[in-house]
Design an enzyme around this catalytic site. Structure first.
Site, PDB file in Angstrom:
ATOM      1  N   ASP A  58       0.810  -1.223   0.000  1.00  0.00           N
ATOM      2  CA  ASP A  58       0.000   0.000   0.000  1.00  0.00           C
ATOM      3  C   ASP A  58       0.843   1.273   0.000  1.00  0.00           C
ATOM      4  O   ASP A  58       0.298   2.378  -0.011  1.00  0.00           O
ATOM      5  CB  ASP A  58      -0.994  -0.007   1.177  1.00  0.00           C
ATOM      6  CG  ASP A  58      -0.353  -0.241   2.537  1.00  0.00           C
ATOM      7  OD1 ASP A  58       0.727  -0.864   2.584  1.00  0.00           O
ATOM      8  OD2 ASP A  58      -0.934   0.190   3.549  1.00  0.00           O
ATOM      9  N   HIS A  86      -3.788   7.591   6.054  1.00  0.00           N
ATOM     10  CA  HIS A  86      -3.655   6.143   6.170  1.00  0.00           C
ATOM     11  C   HIS A  86      -4.820   5.591   7.016  1.00  0.00           C
ATOM     12  O   HIS A  86      -4.637   4.920   8.033  1.00  0.00           O
ATOM     13  CB  HIS A  86      -2.300   5.750   6.779  1.00  0.00           C
ATOM     14  CG  HIS A  86      -1.907   4.323   6.522  1.00  0.00           C
ATOM     15  ND1 HIS A  86      -2.393   3.277   7.266  1.00  0.00           N
ATOM     16  CD2 HIS A  86      -1.087   3.763   5.600  1.00  0.00           C
ATOM     17  CE1 HIS A  86      -1.875   2.149   6.832  1.00  0.00           C
ATOM     18  NE2 HIS A  86      -1.082   2.410   5.810  1.00  0.00           N
TER      19      HIS A  86
HETATM   20 ZN   LIG Z   1       0.261   0.901   5.204  1.00  0.00          ZN
HETATM   21 ZN   LIG Z   2       2.950  -1.147   6.471  1.00  0.00          ZN
END
Ligand SMILES: [Zn+2]
Ligand SMILES: [Zn+2]
Length: 315
Positions: free
Chosen positions: A64, A269
Site C-alpha cells: 500500500d 492512512h
Molecule cells: Zn500501510
Molecule cells: Zn505497512
C-alpha cells in the site's frame, strides 16, 4: 508551497479512498511521499503534471506504499526528455525498482538514482537548491521510515533605510546585497549583506509519518512542523488492533502532534474498515487531544504559508 493528498487509505484501495501518497509542490518541482497501488489515478485527477516530478520518497516496502512506483515511472517515461528522478527508501528499494522494471519490461528514458537508508546514513537523506529531506526509522511490523521536508531558510528582511544610511543608493546594488554579495558604495565603502539584512527567516517544514507506533523518530520528524501528515488509522475502540499491527489510533497521532508542537496536523492512512461517513468520529477523538487536527480526504490540498504570512487561525 502546497501539499496534495493523493491517497489517504491504508491496506487496500477502496472506491472512495486510494492508498498512501502525498505530493509537495514547490516552485514547479514535485516531491512525492509514498506511492501506493494506483497512485497515478489520483495523480492525474490532481492535475499535477509529471514533468516536475523529481523525487519519490518511500516509507517502506508494503504494497500500500510502493506498488504505485512502477506506474509513476511509466507515466514519467511518456514525456519527452524527462528530468532525472531520485527515489529514497529503505534497504530493498533499489532491488524492488530494478526487478519490477526488468520483469515488466518497461523502458525508462531518464536516469533514476535510488538512495537507500543504511545504519550510517544519518538523518539527512537528500538536498537540492530549495529543500532538505530528513528520514528517521519508525516502529512498524517491518522496517519503515518517516520523512521531513525542510525548506531552506531564506535570507533576512532587507532594510532600505539601513542601506541608504550606509550610502548604498537604491538600484542594482540593493539587489546584490539581497543576494548575499558585498558591494562598494559610490564613496568606496564596502557594505556587507549582514549590515542591511535581518536574521534568516525560517523555511517551511512538512512531516510525513505513516505506519508506525508512537516512537522517538516520529517526534523528531514532527517537531515544530508547519504541517504534519500523521497516520491516524484507527478509532480508540480498535487500539489493541493498532498496537498488534504496528499502527496508531487517531488519538495517538493527535497526542504526538501536541507534544511535538506541530502547527497543524492531517490524519491519513485511514483503515478500510471505516466508511467516509465515519471519519467525523476519528476527527472528534483526535480533537480531544489537539485542536488543529483534521482527517484528510483524497485530493485535499493544503497551502503552506510562511509563518509571517499567517494572519488568522491555523485550521
Ligand atoms: Zn500501510
Ligand atoms: Zn505497512
Amino acid at each position: 508551497m502546497e501539499c496534495v493528498l493523493i491517497g489517504t487509505g491504508g491496506m487496500m484501495p477502496m472506491p472512495y479512498r486510494m492508498l498512501s501518497s502525498m505530493a509537495i509542490r514547490l516552485n514547479g518541482k514535485l516531491y512525492l511521499f509514498d506511492a501506493g497501488e494506483g497512485t497515478q489515478i489520483n495523480w492525474k485527477k490532481a492535475r499535477l503534471g509529471v514533468r516536475g516530478l523529481k523525487l519519490i520518497a518511500v516509507t517502506h516496502l508494503h504494497a500500500d506504499h510502493c506498488l504505485g512506483i512502477p506506474g509513476m515511472l511509466m507515466l514519467k517515461a511518456q514525456m519527452e526528455a524527462p528530468e532525472p528522478l531520485t527515489i529514497l527508501g529503505p534497504p530493498g528499494t533499489r532491488e524492488f525498482v530494478e526487478r519490477t522494471r526488468e520483469m515488466l519490461a518497461f523502458r525508462l528514458n531518464f536516469p533514476v538514482e535510488v538512495i537507500e537508508w543504511n545504519a550510517q546514513s544519518g538523518s539527512a537523506a537528500y538536498r537540492d537548491e530549495q529543500a532538505q529531506i530528513y528520514w528517521e526509522p519508525v516502529k512498524h511490523t517491518r522496517f519503515c521510515l518517516g520523512y521531513r521536508f525542510s525548506e531552506h531558510d531564506r535570507a533576512g528582511k532587507f532594510s532600505p533605510e539601513r542601506a541608504e544610511a550606509l550610502g548604498v543608493p537604491m538600484g542594482p546594488l540593493w539587489g546584490r546585497l539581497q543576494k548575499g554579495e558585498c558591494v562598494q558604495t559610490p564613496r568606496e565603502r564596502t557594505v556587507s549583506p549582514s549590515e542591511v539584512l535581518g536574521p534568516p527567516r525560517r523555511g517551511r517544514h512538512i512531516a510525513f509519518v505513516v505506519d508506525t507506533r508512537p516512537a522517538p523518530g516520529v517526534y523528531a520528524l514532527c517537531k515544530d512542523a508547519d504541517l504534519a501528515f500523521i497516520e491516524g488509522m484507527f478509532l480508540s475502540e480498535h487500539a489493541e488492533h493498532a498496537e498488534q499491527k504496528g499502527h496508531m489510533t487517531a488519538c495517538e497521532a493527535a497526542q504526538i502532534a501536541r507534544q511535538a508542537q506541530v502547527a497543524r496536523t492531517v490524519l491519513t492512512h485511514i483503515s478500510p474498515r471505516y466508511e467516509n461517513s465515519e471519519l467525523k468520529g476519528l476527527e472528534q477523538e483526535a480533537r480531544e487531544h489537539f485542536r488543529h487536527v483534521r482527517v484528510g480526504h483524497d485530493l485535499d490540498t493544503f497551502e503552506v504559508h510562511y509563518p509571517e504570512e499567517l494572519s488568522c487561525g491555523r485550521l
